[in-house]
Structure formats: C-alpha cells, structure tokens
Design an enzyme around this catalytic site. Structure first.
Site, short mmCIF file in Angstrom:
data_model
loop_
_atom_site.label_atom_id
_atom_site.label_comp_id
_atom_site.label_asym_id
_atom_site.label_seq_id
_atom_site.Cartn_x
_atom_site.Cartn_y
_atom_site.Cartn_z
N HIS A 169 63.50 -65.10 55.87
CA HIS A 169 62.33 -65.76 55.22
C HIS A 169 62.33 -66.64 55.82
CE1 HIS A 169 59.33 -66.72 51.80
NE2 HIS A 169 60.49 -67.59 51.71
N GLU A 170 63.73 -67.91 55.55
CA GLU A 170 63.50 -68.94 55.88
C GLU A 170 63.61 -69.21 57.17
OE1 GLU A 170 63.76 -71.32 53.85
OE2 GLU A 170 64.10 -69.47 51.97
N HIS A 173 59.69 -69.58 58.37
CA HIS A 173 59.26 -71.07 58.19
C HIS A 173 59.01 -71.83 59.31
CE1 HIS A 173 58.04 -71.16 53.97
NE2 HIS A 173 59.17 -70.43 53.08
N GLU A 218 54.62 -68.50 51.78
CA GLU A 218 55.57 -67.99 51.61
C GLU A 218 54.84 -66.51 51.69
OE1 GLU A 218 59.13 -68.33 49.47
OE2 GLU A 218 57.60 -70.63 50.79
#
Length: 322
Positions: A169-170, A173, A218
């Site tokens: 997930h990070e 970004h 997100e």
C-alpha cells in the site's frame, strides 16, 4: 504523511508472546540453536510492465486533476516544504526508528523487496518505530530517497502476508507519485492557517479538497496492496483488524462477516438521510472508512480490470520462462 491506517486513538496494543517476532531466532531447550525454516508459499506474480494508471482509482484521477488546478498550490507547497521542514521530518523519523536491512529485521526487508519487485518499483528505505498506535506512512522529500515507517504495534497485530500488503500500500503511494505531494499537502493543511492573507475560510476549503484527494488516493493504494497480496481476503483482513482487531482476537476475526457488515453499511447509507450522514462522517477524514475500503477492494478483485492485469502478468511470466 501518507498513512495506510486510520489513527486509533487510545488503543494500546501490548506485545503478545504467542506471536512470532520478525527476525528472532528459535532456540531448542538445549544450548544449540535450531536452524530457521523458511515459510514455503507460492511467490506472487510480478507485474513487469506495470504503470500507475493501470490500477489508479477513478476518484484518484478525478481529484488529482481538481487539486492541480488550484491557483498557486504548487508554489505554496514548495514554500512550506523548505530545507528546514525537510530536515526536521527526516531527522524526526530516522532518529527515533530502526532501519530495516538484510542484516536488520531481515524478514521485513524481504517482504519489502518482494513487494517492490511485484509492483515494478525501486524499494525505498524502511524504518520500524516504537509506537502503540498501529500505523504506517510514507515520506518522500525532493532530492532524497523516500522511506516508509511502520509502527511496532502494527507488526504485532498483523501476519506476514498482511504486513506485506501494508508495505505494498505504501509503495503504491510512491508508484503513483503521491509521496512528495502528500508530504507537502499535510504541511500545507496546517500552514495555510498561519500564512498571512489566506484566512481560515480559504484554508478550510483547501483542507476539504485535500482530504477528498487523500481519501481517493488511499483507494488506489489499497489496489496496490491487492496486486502484491493477490488475495483480497488478506487486504480486507488488514482493514478489519484496523476497525476492531488486537492480537488476542486475531484468530476469531472473520473476513466474510466483515464484508457482510460493509454491505449492510452501504444499504443503511443508501437513503437520503443515510447519504447525508455518511458524507458528514467522512468529509473530515483523511482515509475512507474501513468498511468502505473493504467493499471497494472486494469489488475491484472481481473486476475485469484486475483480472486482466493478473492475466497479462501471468502470460508475461510464462513467456519469460520459455
């Protein structure tokens, strides 16, 4: 800073002796050390030619365009994110955390390297920080190598596959170039109140637009988590544990029941009054509600878009082997 988790104020998670610690040796009752046995699991399919727009959420695309047309936003962000601010944030995180490497928390390092390979992105630095609030975030500063920070309480709460989903997930970004923008967007949200001439009203409107963009970003990064986990239940389990999990309850949580809960939330919010209440609930949040994120990732896992990405990667991998 880009966070995977919603803040859980007041939640203190104590280390559980029943959970394996990453990188810790297993000892026999005698003096000899027992050799560590690697966990055997199928390696995830690697997306060699993955582009950010291949998985970017439509709301992310829409809100990014809206944010970019705000007059003076980039200039103000650059002014607020100066050398001093960069140095403060860098030293704050590096000085209070442990840098993960091949010889330091090697299991976590391997999870990061594998996730970065799957998403076709260079692995950033990774730090583990002592903190009772389960959280992870990304910091990208111009001219410096980006890094991810993960809290110890999150390590205690999640399985290895779930931790890798958080790291993915990070990485999402960074893959989508959210990192730098998120960093100065957070500073901008605070700084707009103190910059002469802007005023509280402008700052409030800007904050609302930034939060709207952050929430959509997100959703994009949850998709990145699924691309690495390649199992929607892993990603949804992370969100479920965020909503109401702790180490002692982990083995009793039910992903399917949480998805049913998510669908019941959608049903309850479908009326005009429910729609208004839902918007009021979420308008000031930097993250969508966990149930909404769970439903979104479940829907995307069933979509032709996700299945096509997976099929393309499998075909590419098969061609490479031939």
């Amino acid at each position: 800073m880009a966070t995977f988790m919603l803040p859980c104020h007041g939640l203190v998670l104590k280390p559980s002796s029943s959970l394996p610690k990453l990188g810790s040796p297993v000892l026999r009752t005698g003096l000899k050390k027992k050799r560590r046995v690697a966990v055997c699991r199928a390696a995830p399919v690697v997306f060699r030619d993955l582009d950010a727009d291949d998985f970017r959420h439509p709301l992310d695309k829409q809100n990014t365009l809206l944010l970019r047309v705000i007059p003076g936003l980039n200039e103000l962000g650059k002014a607020l994110l100066g050398p001093v601010s960069e140095q403060v944030m860098l030293l704050e995180n590096i000085g209070t955390s442990v840098l993960v490497a091949e010889n330091q928390l090697s299991d976590l390092h391997q999870l990061l390297v594998e996730a970065a390979e799957v998403l076709n992105i260079e692995a950033p630095d990774l730090y583990v920080r002592q903190n009772p609030v389960p959280n992870a975030y990304t910091l990208a500063i111009n001219g410096r190598k980006p890094f991810i920070v993960i809290h110890t309480s999150l390590v205690e709460l999640l399985t290895k596959k779930e931790l890798q989903a958080v790291l993915a997930h990070e990485l999402g970004h960074l893959k989508c170039d959210h990192g730098v923008f998120l960093t100065f967007a957070n500073i901008l949200t605070v700084g707009a109140y103190i910059v002469p001439g802007l005023g509280g009203l402008i700052a409030q409107r800007l904050e609302e637009q930034l939060f709207r963009w952050l929430r959509s970003a997100e959703l994009t990064c949850d998709r990145a988590a699924l691309l690495v986990a390649q199992d929607p239940k892993v990603v949804i389990s992370v969100l479920m544990k965020l909503a109401g999990g702790c180490p002692s309850l982990s083995d009793q949580l039910n992903v399917d029941a949480f998805l049913e809960q998510a669908r019941s939330y959608d049903k309850a919010a479908s009326s005009p009054v429910g729609w208004y209440i839902r918007n009021a609930q979420t308008s000031q949040l930097s993250h969508p509600l966990p149930v909404m994120r769970a439903r979104e990732i479940d829907d995307w896992s069933r979509s032709n878009e996700y299945q096509s990405l997976l099929k393309r990667a499998i075909q590419h991998e098969a061609a490479q082997k031939v």
